[in-house]
Scaffold this active site. Structure first.
Site, PDB file in Angstrom:
ATOM      1  CG  ASP A   1      -2.055   1.015   1.066  1.00  0.00           C
ATOM      2  OD1 ASP A   1      -2.321   1.439  -0.073  1.00  0.00           O
ATOM      3  OD2 ASP A   1      -2.648   1.402   2.087  1.00  0.00           O
TER       4      ASP A   1
ATOM      5  CD  GLU B   1      -2.668   9.463   0.022  1.00  0.00           C
ATOM      6  OE1 GLU B   1      -1.732   8.835  -0.503  1.00  0.00           O
ATOM      7  OE2 GLU B   1      -3.690   9.753  -0.587  1.00  0.00           O
TER       8      GLU B   1
HETATM    9  N1  LIG Z   1       3.823   8.922  13.051  1.00  0.00           N
HETATM   10  C1  LIG Z   1       2.997   9.941  12.785  1.00  0.00           C
HETATM   11  N2  LIG Z   1       3.372  11.208  12.986  1.00  0.00           N
HETATM   12  C2  LIG Z   1       2.535  12.233  12.713  1.00  0.00           C
HETATM   13  N3  LIG Z   1       1.316  12.082  12.230  1.00  0.00           N
HETATM   14  C3  LIG Z   1       0.872  10.836  12.004  1.00  0.00           C
HETATM   15  C4  LIG Z   1       1.680   9.698  12.270  1.00  0.00           C
HETATM   16  N4  LIG Z   1       0.994   8.591  11.937  1.00  0.00           N
HETATM   17  C5  LIG Z   1      -0.186   9.008  11.496  1.00  0.00           C
HETATM   18  N5  LIG Z   1      -0.272  10.353  11.524  1.00  0.00           N
HETATM   19  C6  LIG Z   1      -1.401  11.175  11.122  1.00  0.00           C
HETATM   20  O1  LIG Z   1      -2.576  10.437  11.294  1.00  0.00           O
HETATM   21  C7  LIG Z   1      -3.248  10.264  10.058  1.00  0.00           C
HETATM   22  C8  LIG Z   1      -3.824   8.876   9.955  1.00  0.00           C
HETATM   23  O2  LIG Z   1      -2.796   7.927  10.117  1.00  0.00           O
HETATM   24  P1  LIG Z   1      -2.691   6.636   9.208  1.00  0.00           P
HETATM   25  O3  LIG Z   1      -2.797   7.008   7.778  1.00  0.00           O
HETATM   26  O4  LIG Z   1      -1.479   5.879   9.606  1.00  0.00           O
HETATM   27  O5  LIG Z   1      -3.987   5.891   9.663  1.00  0.00           O
HETATM   28  P2  LIG Z   1      -4.610   4.657   8.952  1.00  0.00           P
HETATM   29  O6  LIG Z   1      -5.706   4.198   9.819  1.00  0.00           O
HETATM   30  O7  LIG Z   1      -3.551   3.682   8.634  1.00  0.00           O
HETATM   31  O8  LIG Z   1      -5.193   5.293   7.635  1.00  0.00           O
HETATM   32  P3  LIG Z   1      -5.401   4.570   6.254  1.00  0.00           P
HETATM   33  O9  LIG Z   1      -5.676   3.145   6.546  1.00  0.00           O
HETATM   34  O10 LIG Z   1      -6.561   5.306   5.706  1.00  0.00           O
HETATM   35  O11 LIG Z   1      -4.156   4.780   5.483  1.00  0.00           O
HETATM   36  C9  LIG Z   1      -2.221  10.531   9.003  1.00  0.00           C
HETATM   37  O12 LIG Z   1      -2.798  11.099   7.910  1.00  0.00           O
HETATM   38  C10 LIG Z   1      -1.274  11.497   9.663  1.00  0.00           C
HETATM   39  O13 LIG Z   1      -1.725  12.807   9.465  1.00  0.00           O
END
Ligand SMILES: Nc1ncnc2c1ncn2[C@@H]1O[C@H](COP(=O)(O)OP(=O)(O)OP(=O)(O)O)[C@@H](O)[C@H]1O
Length: 855
Positions: free
Chosen positions: A153, A157
């Site tokens: 993936d 983002e």
């Molecule tokens: N290590 C980090 N430092 C700063 N911000 C973060 C971090 N991890 C995540 N974020 C913020 O949180 C948001 C969501 O995190 P992430 O994309 O990892 O979630 P997710 O549930 O895996 O989303 P998806 O499955 O839709 O990709 C990110 O867009 C980012 O802005």
């Protein structure tokens, strides 16, 4: 003696106040602490829930706490793989905390946020910066691939920027190992980043699909638009399968085109590997440097467990021991990568120590390195400045890295722009006074040191004589110095004095018994230094525009203290051009409407009534896999430069309309989740979840046994609670359909054609929506922070990845931990629930975990 009435009342009031305070804490709806972390504010929102900025109570280090449902197999997968990775360009997973319903991941905080957002603010990224960032991204992929893991993936983002502006790969929810099976079948990822073979639903090589996604990332970074992106999902897919990317020559050079073309090759076998990409000239000099560093890391980690023998580690261990910590326990946790509170604390403390060490001894470490290099240089074969200039670029890069090493344990090669950002005005003024003029922005002190050394020996040679390189000394005559400073480096390096010094053939040198080799070495290193550091900066100046400067400023603001919620420039709507295109997130909506015509994929998603449309509009591509049934137009639209304009217009239109259709576009219903009976590659230090079992609440506890089996899996509502009803319905359709049951089964193991056909049968039954009570129960689960901040207005476009399983049966053979036969496994599996595929997924994971415990 009894207290007076007044005193009694005061005491009562005080007790009541304390009591109320405590009661208030207990009954607060908003969560304030998780484990050893104090929640500070919300910094993002993922599919699982909110992402918080938090502070580690013991070390005061900032981390990000990401919450996920304990019953979500993707969360387990994410933790399982993420904790294996210990690499500079991958966000570190410090700790995993398991509560009754949730899993909390304490991750390295990246205040620079997503690369996607950064790109929005820039519209497109300059080539040198692309080379730097992309090298780091590819380094992370190379590292993961070397551990026989594929990310599946990769997208903008999922790449975050840390406070130094370095790229960090994150989100390993779809990762799986490829040690046990090279060819995969589970369709997953985000449509616009998907390789053609995935779109066509062919069995694929995970490494190669990752490389395709990297090609999409690079293209997008350079152009500010995606190579294959249409408002219409079907068209996007068709373009991915049949079209070549169109390049804008004003934005990309020949090397860049070559690299992207090689990555976006329709034939997976022709795609470059991560290592080859790092060696590609487009990434010079960053790629080679990242490759060298990564290989060292891989080599080091492939050896026995961490042995805590760096000076810093030993010092920290000693301190901890003196404070009464169980250092053996810490070592054990770290070596086993338990991601418990002990190893979390260890890594956070270590980072803190590193930082304070760098603050304490910045000059000494540089000087020591410099002196070492000078002495090393004295033993080098003698080369003139011109020879050094002619060095192979790769050699130059390596020398650059070595000579300019600022920190022995630095995680990355320092980049010119970062340094320039961190330079104070004073530093900049100083640097102007050095030989290398404004281009030498790395370390103003360093040239001083070399020049001082040089001058020292010259003074020894010629007491009282005027220095030939007056301008190099900040203490030299002001007027002459100014003059010199205005001379470009080119003219300076060719100046008679300089060449005289460099040649080593000056009569003074010959007539004196001076340590000439050393002098030459000093000059060579100094000159080499100038040459090497000049290159990137010249490039930088060339490409500097006003937007470049603003980029530098914005990167310079990657400060842990900066409010990460303040929306970057990117978040404001662009007025024109490609900015508008990028305002939307890459469309990851899975509209597998009609193009997946005759299979589960299609049947589960054909609820939007687009089937007839697309059938009318498309025909089977000659090279499309029959079984996959991707409908492709035989008349491929030719892509020319005008397509950029066309796309921009289309995009603009879509942005205008996106306001109304955002929620539809951002459908989070369009995902499938695979089970992964993933087994760890034997080469990896895979740990069983057993480790969590005995931990207390402060430490991670991963009870994978009964929970996984007994409870419902990821609720469509939990993960997609904010979706419009229509999408929710679509998702539930998938869950309730009989075909959905096939989705849960392990990839790549159709027993026979009949079974496959059964799996691909279109489900007839309409789904039933879950009860409102169920929804609210799930929705009430995520905690709220004390000072929860509203999220900034992010472009509301879907970026949810897709993960879909194509095949039918558990293949326990793929799991080396399993002693069971496929039949017995199937027999044991309880009848699948009708409305939630995730239960099956949980079962799959539970199987895995059980197996892992058996080991
Ligand atoms: N290590 C980090 N430092 C700063 N911000 C973060 C971090 N991890 C995540 N974020 C913020 O949180 C948001 C969501 O995190 P992430 O994309 O990892 O979630 P997710 O549930 O895996 O989303 P998806 O499955 O839709 O990709 C990110 O867009 C980012 O802005």
């Amino acid at each position: 003696m009894f207290p007076s009435k007044l005193e009694q009342n005061q005491l009562k009031a005080s007790i009541a106040s304390s009591y109320n305070k405590l009661y208030g804490q207990f009954s607060a709806k908003e969560l304030q602490d998780v484990g050893n972390y104090k929640l500070l504010k919300v910094v993002g929102e993922g599919s699982f829930g909110k992402v918080y900025l938090a502070s580690h109570r013991l070390t005061h280090q900032k981390v990000v706490l990401k919450m996920g449902s304990k019953h979500d197999p993707n969360v387990v997968r994410e933790v399982f793989y993420h904790r294996q990775f210990d690499y500079v360009y991958i966000t570190r997973l410090y700790e995993v905390i398991v509560t009754e319903n949730n899993v909390w991941m304490a991750l390295e905080y990246c205040p620079g946020r997503e690369l996607y957002e950064y790109l929005l603010s820039k519209k497109h990224i300059s080539i040198p910066e692309c080379a730097r960032l992309f090298s780091q991204i590819v380094g992370a992929v190379y590292y993961a691939h070397s551990m026989k893991c594929v990310h599946r993936d990769l997208k903008l983002e999922n790449i975050l920027l840390d406070k130094k502006g370095q790229a960090k790969l994150t989100d390993f929810g779809f990762t799986r190992e490829c040690a046990t099976r090279g060819i995969l079948e589970t369709v997953c990822g985000t449509t616009v980043y998907m390789a053609p073979e995935l779109i066509e639903r062919k069995p694929y090589e995970g490494y190669k699909t990752d490389m395709w996604s990297l090609g999409v990332i690079l293209y997008t970074m350079v152009h500010g638009t995606m190579p294959f992106d249409e408002d219409d999902e079907i068209r996007t897919k068709r373009r991915i399968v049949v079209e070549e990317p169109a390049f804008d020559s004003s934005l990309i050079n020949a090397d860049g085109k070559d690299l992207i073309t090689n990555l976006l090759n329709k034939d997976p076998q022709q795609r470059l590997s991560a290592k080859e990409v790092l060696m590609h000239p487009f990434l010079h000099p960053y790629g080679a440097s990242v490759l060298e560093k990564t290989e060292k890391i891989i080599k080091r980690q492939s050896n026995s467990p961490k042995n805590f023998n760096t000076k810093l580690e030993r010092r920290l261990l000693k301190k901890l021991k003196q404070t009464g910590f169980d250092t053996q326990g810490i070592k054990h946790s770290v070596n086993k990568r338990k991601c418990d509170s002990l190893s979390g604390m260890w890594y956070l403390l270590l980072e803190k120590e590193k930082r304070s060490d760098q603050h304490r001894h910045p000059k000494r470490s540089r000087s020591v390195l410099s002196v070492k290099k000078v002495f090393d240089a004295s033993t080098m074969s003698r080369k003139s400045t011109e020879e050094l200039k002619k060095l192979d670029p790769l050699t130059k890069a390596t020398s650059l890295k070595r000579i300019m090493s600022m920190k022995s344990d630095s995680g990355s090669v320092r980049q010119p722009h970062n340094i320039s950002q961190s330079m104070s005005t004073k530093d900049k003024n100083e640097s102007e006074e050095h030989v290398c003029t404004g281009n030498c922005q790395r370390t103003p002190k360093k040239p001083n040191f070399f020049n001082k050394m040089s001058n020292f020996f010259k003074n020894k040679k010629q007491p009282g004589a005027a220095l030939d390189n007056t301008s190099t000394s900040p203490k030299s005559d002001g007027v002459d110095k100014r003059k010199h400073n205005n001379i470009s480096y080119e003219s300076r390096k060719n100046s008679p004095q300089r060449s005289q010094t460099n040649s080593g053939g000056s009569p003074q040198h010959k007539n004196r018994n001076e340590p000439q080799p050393f002098q030459h070495a000093v000059d060579r290193v100094t000159n080499g230094l100038q040459l090497k550091i000049e290159e990137p900066m010249l490039k930088k100046f060339k490409s500097n525009t006003s937007s470049e400067m603003s980029r530098q400023t914005s990167l310079g603001n990657y400060d842990s203290e900066a409010d990460p919620r303040s929306p970057p420039v990117a978040l404001r709507p662009f007025d024109e051009g490609k900015g508008e295109i990028q305002r939307q997130r890459p469309n990851s909506v899975l509209s597998q409407h009609s193009e997946m015509s005759n299979d589960t994929y299609n049947s589960e998603y054909s609820t939007d009534g687009n089937l007839s449309n697309s059938k009318a509009n498309s025909s089977m591509s000659s090279n499309a896999n029959k079984s996959s049934g991707v409908m492709l137009s035989p008349n491929v639209e030719s892509v020319d430069s005008s397509s950029f304009q066309t796309r921009a217009t289309r995009r603009s239109m879509s942005i205008i309309s996106s306001a109304s259709s955002t929620s539809e576009r951002s459908s989070r219903t369009d995902s499938f989740y695979e089970i992964s009976t993933t087994s760890s590659p034997k080469s990896m230090d895979m740990r069983t979840m057993n480790a969590f079992k005995h931990a207390d609440t402060a430490s991670p506890r991963m009870n994978v046994g009964t929970h996984w089996l007994a409870k419902r899996g990821r609720s469509p509502v939990g993960r997609r609670g904010r979706l419009p009803k229509r999408n929710l319905t679509r998702k539930l359709l998938n869950h309730s359909s009989s075909a959905a049951q096939s989705v849960i089964q392990e990839e790549g193991s159709f027993e026979d054609d009949e079974e496959k056909a059964a799996a691909l049968a279109v489900p007839d039954a309409e789904p039933t929506l879950p009860s409102a009570g169920k929804e609210s129960a799930i929705n009430s689960d995520p905690p709220r922070p004390v000072n929860s901040m509203s999220s900034p207005e992010l472009p509301a476009v879907d970026r949810r990845p897709i993960l879909m399983n194509m095949s039918l049966s558990f293949n326990t053979d793929s799991n080396p931990w399993s002693n069971e036969s496929t039949e017995s496994r199937s027999a044991e599996a309880p009848a699948p629930p009708t409305d939630n595929q995730d239960e099956h997924l949980m079962l799959g994971i539970a199987d895995d975990e059980d197996n892992s415990l058996e080991t």
